[in-house]
Design a protein around this motif. Structure first.
Motif, PDB file in Angstrom:
ATOM      1  N   LEU A 142       0.837  -1.197   0.000  1.00  0.00           N
ATOM      2  CA  LEU A 142       0.000   0.000   0.000  1.00  0.00           C
ATOM      3  C   LEU A 142       0.872   1.247   0.000  1.00  0.00           C
ATOM      4  N   GLN A 143       0.368   2.303  -0.629  1.00  0.00           N
ATOM      5  CA  GLN A 143       0.995   3.616  -0.590  1.00  0.00           C
ATOM      6  C   GLN A 143       0.060   4.564   0.164  1.00  0.00           C
ATOM      7  N   HIS A 144       0.628   5.297   1.116  1.00  0.00           N
ATOM      8  CA  HIS A 144      -0.174   6.236   1.907  1.00  0.00           C
ATOM      9  C   HIS A 144       0.443   7.618   1.801  1.00  0.00           C
ATOM     10  N   GLU A 145      -0.363   8.607   1.439  1.00  0.00           N
ATOM     11  CA  GLU A 145       0.075   9.997   1.339  1.00  0.00           C
ATOM     12  C   GLU A 145      -0.734  10.839   2.321  1.00  0.00           C
ATOM     13  N   PHE A 146      -0.022  11.565   3.163  1.00  0.00           N
ATOM     14  CA  PHE A 146      -0.674  12.428   4.152  1.00  0.00           C
ATOM     15  C   PHE A 146      -0.074  13.822   4.068  1.00  0.00           C
ATOM     16  N   ASN A 147      -0.957  14.832   3.961  1.00  0.00           N
ATOM     17  CA  ASN A 147      -0.521  16.219   3.889  1.00  0.00           C
ATOM     18  C   ASN A 147      -1.407  17.075   4.780  1.00  0.00           C
ATOM     19  N   ILE A 148      -0.783  17.990   5.491  1.00  0.00           N
ATOM     20  CA  ILE A 148      -1.515  18.966   6.298  1.00  0.00           C
ATOM     21  C   ILE A 148      -0.750  20.283   6.217  1.00  0.00           C
ATOM     22  N   ASN A 149      -1.469  21.384   5.959  1.00  0.00           N
ATOM     23  CA  ASN A 149      -0.786  22.664   5.801  1.00  0.00           C
ATOM     24  C   ASN A 149      -1.309  23.697   6.790  1.00  0.00           C
ATOM     25  N   ALA A 150      -0.660  24.855   6.797  1.00  0.00           N
ATOM     26  CA  ALA A 150      -0.998  25.902   7.758  1.00  0.00           C
ATOM     27  C   ALA A 150      -2.355  26.520   7.500  1.00  0.00           C
ATOM     28  N   GLN A 151      -2.895  26.333   6.303  1.00  0.00           N
ATOM     29  CA  GLN A 151      -4.222  26.864   5.985  1.00  0.00           C
ATOM     30  C   GLN A 151      -5.343  25.970   6.504  1.00  0.00           C
ATOM     31  N   GLY A 152      -4.995  24.796   7.059  1.00  0.00           N
ATOM     32  CA  GLY A 152      -6.002  23.916   7.644  1.00  0.00           C
ATOM     33  C   GLY A 152      -6.504  22.834   6.721  1.00  0.00           C
ATOM     34  N   GLN A 153      -5.866  22.623   5.594  1.00  0.00           N
ATOM     35  CA  GLN A 153      -6.275  21.571   4.669  1.00  0.00           C
ATOM     36  C   GLN A 153      -5.540  20.274   5.001  1.00  0.00           C
ATOM     37  N   ILE A 154      -6.308  19.203   5.172  1.00  0.00           N
ATOM     38  CA  ILE A 154      -5.756  17.902   5.540  1.00  0.00           C
ATOM     39  C   ILE A 154      -6.206  16.878   4.507  1.00  0.00           C
ATOM     40  N   ASN A 155      -5.258  16.126   3.964  1.00  0.00           N
ATOM     41  CA  ASN A 155      -5.557  15.086   2.988  1.00  0.00           C
ATOM     42  C   ASN A 155      -4.825  13.812   3.359  1.00  0.00           C
ATOM     43  N   SER A 156      -5.549  12.705   3.307  1.00  0.00           N
ATOM     44  CA  SER A 156      -4.971  11.395   3.565  1.00  0.00           C
ATOM     45  C   SER A 156      -5.487  10.431   2.504  1.00  0.00           C
ATOM     46  N   LEU A 157      -4.563   9.901   1.690  1.00  0.00           N
ATOM     47  CA  LEU A 157      -4.926   9.025   0.578  1.00  0.00           C
ATOM     48  C   LEU A 157      -4.187   7.704   0.714  1.00  0.00           C
ATOM     49  N   ILE A 158      -4.891   6.602   0.438  1.00  0.00           N
ATOM     50  CA  ILE A 158      -4.297   5.275   0.442  1.00  0.00           C
ATOM     51  C   ILE A 158      -4.510   4.651  -0.921  1.00  0.00           C
ATOM     52  N   PHE A 159      -3.404   4.201  -1.527  1.00  0.00           N
ATOM     53  CA  PHE A 159      -3.431   3.583  -2.842  1.00  0.00           C
ATOM     54  C   PHE A 159      -2.921   2.149  -2.750  1.00  0.00           C
ATOM     55  N   ILE A 160      -3.440   1.287  -3.604  1.00  0.00           N
ATOM     56  CA  ILE A 160      -2.776   0.015  -3.854  1.00  0.00           C
ATOM     57  C   ILE A 160      -1.558   0.304  -4.719  1.00  0.00           C
ATOM     58  N   ASP A 161      -0.453  -0.357  -4.438  1.00  0.00           N
ATOM     59  CA  ASP A 161       0.797  -0.070  -5.131  1.00  0.00           C
ATOM     60  C   ASP A 161       0.623  -0.118  -6.647  1.00  0.00           C
ATOM     61  N   GLN A 162       1.149   0.915  -7.340  1.00  0.00           N
ATOM     62  CA  GLN A 162       1.134   1.056  -8.793  1.00  0.00           C
ATOM     63  C   GLN A 162      -0.273   1.293  -9.336  1.00  0.00           C
ATOM     64  N   GLN A 163      -1.161   1.809  -8.509  1.00  0.00           N
ATOM     65  CA  GLN A 163      -2.488   2.220  -8.968  1.00  0.00           C
ATOM     66  C   GLN A 163      -2.661   3.710  -8.677  1.00  0.00           C
ATOM     67  N   SER A 164      -3.366   4.408  -9.556  1.00  0.00           N
ATOM     68  CA  SER A 164      -3.504   5.859  -9.452  1.00  0.00           C
ATOM     69  C   SER A 164      -4.759   6.304  -8.730  1.00  0.00           C
ATOM     70  N   VAL A 165      -5.742   5.402  -8.571  1.00  0.00           N
ATOM     71  CA  VAL A 165      -7.001   5.758  -7.917  1.00  0.00           C
ATOM     72  C   VAL A 165      -6.954   5.312  -6.459  1.00  0.00           C
ATOM     73  N   PRO A 166      -7.183   6.211  -5.506  1.00  0.00           N
ATOM     74  CA  PRO A 166      -7.111   5.815  -4.088  1.00  0.00           C
ATOM     75  C   PRO A 166      -8.276   4.916  -3.695  1.00  0.00           C
ATOM     76  N   ILE A 167      -8.006   3.980  -2.807  1.00  0.00           N
ATOM     77  CA  ILE A 167      -9.066   3.135  -2.265  1.00  0.00           C
ATOM     78  C   ILE A 167      -9.604   3.709  -0.947  1.00  0.00           C
ATOM     79  N   PHE A 168      -8.939   4.718  -0.432  1.00  0.00           N
ATOM     80  CA  PHE A 168      -9.409   5.400   0.783  1.00  0.00           C
ATOM     81  C   PHE A 168      -8.965   6.852   0.700  1.00  0.00           C
ATOM     82  N   ASN A 169      -9.888   7.760   0.992  1.00  0.00           N
ATOM     83  CA  ASN A 169      -9.604   9.185   0.825  1.00  0.00           C
ATOM     84  C   ASN A 169     -10.294   9.967   1.940  1.00  0.00           C
ATOM     85  N   ILE A 170      -9.520  10.720   2.671  1.00  0.00           N
ATOM     86  CA  ILE A 170     -10.068  11.618   3.696  1.00  0.00           C
ATOM     87  C   ILE A 170      -9.598  13.037   3.383  1.00  0.00           C
ATOM     88  N   HIS A 171     -10.547  13.955   3.334  1.00  0.00           N
ATOM     89  CA  HIS A 171     -10.227  15.379   3.185  1.00  0.00           C
ATOM     90  C   HIS A 171     -10.879  16.124   4.348  1.00  0.00           C
TER      91      HIS A 171
END
Length: 262
Positions: free
Chosen positions: A191-220
């Motif tokens: 699995l690939q997991h990308e997590f980003n949070i910035n000073a403006q208050g935007q939070i993103n958490s995405l989980i991908f199956i390896d070598q796939q471009s569409v996330p199977i789990f997405n939190i904004h």
């Protein structure tokens, strides 16, 4: 030349020499003292070597130790810290970078549960129903109060019998970014997991199956200050998940062995 002028010049030269050689002397002392201090803290196989120390930079070639009580071993390599003397006094670091962090964890055997009971010598304290109020600060304040301007971990590897996680982390005054690669015997694919949070208050958490471009789990999420209620923090969440893809991820043979063991 008058004697007091000579004394003044000698004092200035001596002070300048002390200032110039102080980092070198400190480096030698720390290389001898810190491993001993780590041993006193019940850390085994402790090693630490400071490669360079000046008034503006600290480079640690390697730091490693084992904690038997936690069945863990920690290794850090190529630690670089940039700073200014005045910044250190105010508790601020310009940049910190760690090239490699490796943490190895082993299962800890449980030999029973200790239950704390009320006795005459150790009465159980009465619980209080009231708790102090807790307020969440704005993310802009959190990022601005960070003690480091830029922090990077190029490769963080967490090894456990149940899986391996490889992480890259970057942090500055505007954003925190974490990229994880997760592998486990219980999963059919990494699995690939990308997590980003910035000073403006935007939070993103995405989980991908390896070598796939569409996330199977997405939190904004949006972390913001309410305009209607001054000073109140609002956290709005949006979540999507591909349940079918999650079900195909789990290794049914591994799960079957675990259920049979129970």
């Amino acid at each position: 030349m008058k004697s007091w002028v000579k004394a003044l010049l000698i004092s200035v030269l001596f002070l300048a020499a002390c200032i110039f050689y102080l980092p070198t002397l400190t480096k030698q002392g720390l290389n001898s003292l810190l491993p001993w201090a780590m041993e006193q803290a019940d850390l085994e196989q402790s090693q630490l070597y400071i490669e360079h120390l000046s008034w503006h930079q600290l480079i640690i070639q390697q730091l490693q130790f084992s904690a038997p009580q936690y069945a863990s071993h920690v290794l850090l390599q190529d630690i670089s810290i940039s700073f200014t003397p005045w910044g250190l006094i105010s508790g601020q670091i310009k940049q910190a970078e760690i090239d490699k962090v490796k943490v190895t964890l082993q299962p800890i055997e449980s030999h029973g549960q200790v239950i704390y009971q009320q006795t005459e010598d150790h009465p159980i304290a009465e619980t209080q129903n009231e708790s102090p109020p807790f307020t969440l600060p704005s993310l802009a304040k959190v990022f601005q109060q960070l003690p480091v301007d830029n922090f990077t971990i190029n490769n963080f590897e967490l090894i456990h019998p149940q899986g391996v996680i490889n992480t890259q982390l970057t942090l500055d005054k505007q954003q925190l970014s974490i990229n994880n690669q997760i592998q486990s015997p219980s999963l059919t694919k990494p699995l690939q997991h990308e997590f980003n949070i910035n000073a403006q208050g935007q939070i993103n958490s995405l989980i991908f199956i390896d070598q796939q471009s569409v996330p199977i789990f997405n939190i904004h999420a949006d972390w913001s200050i309410s305009e209607e209620h001054t000073g109140k923090i609002q956290l709005n969440l949006q979540q999507t998940a591909d349940i079918q893809s999650w079900l195909t991820l789990f290794n049914r043979q591994q799960l079957g062995h675990k259920l049979d063991a129970k």
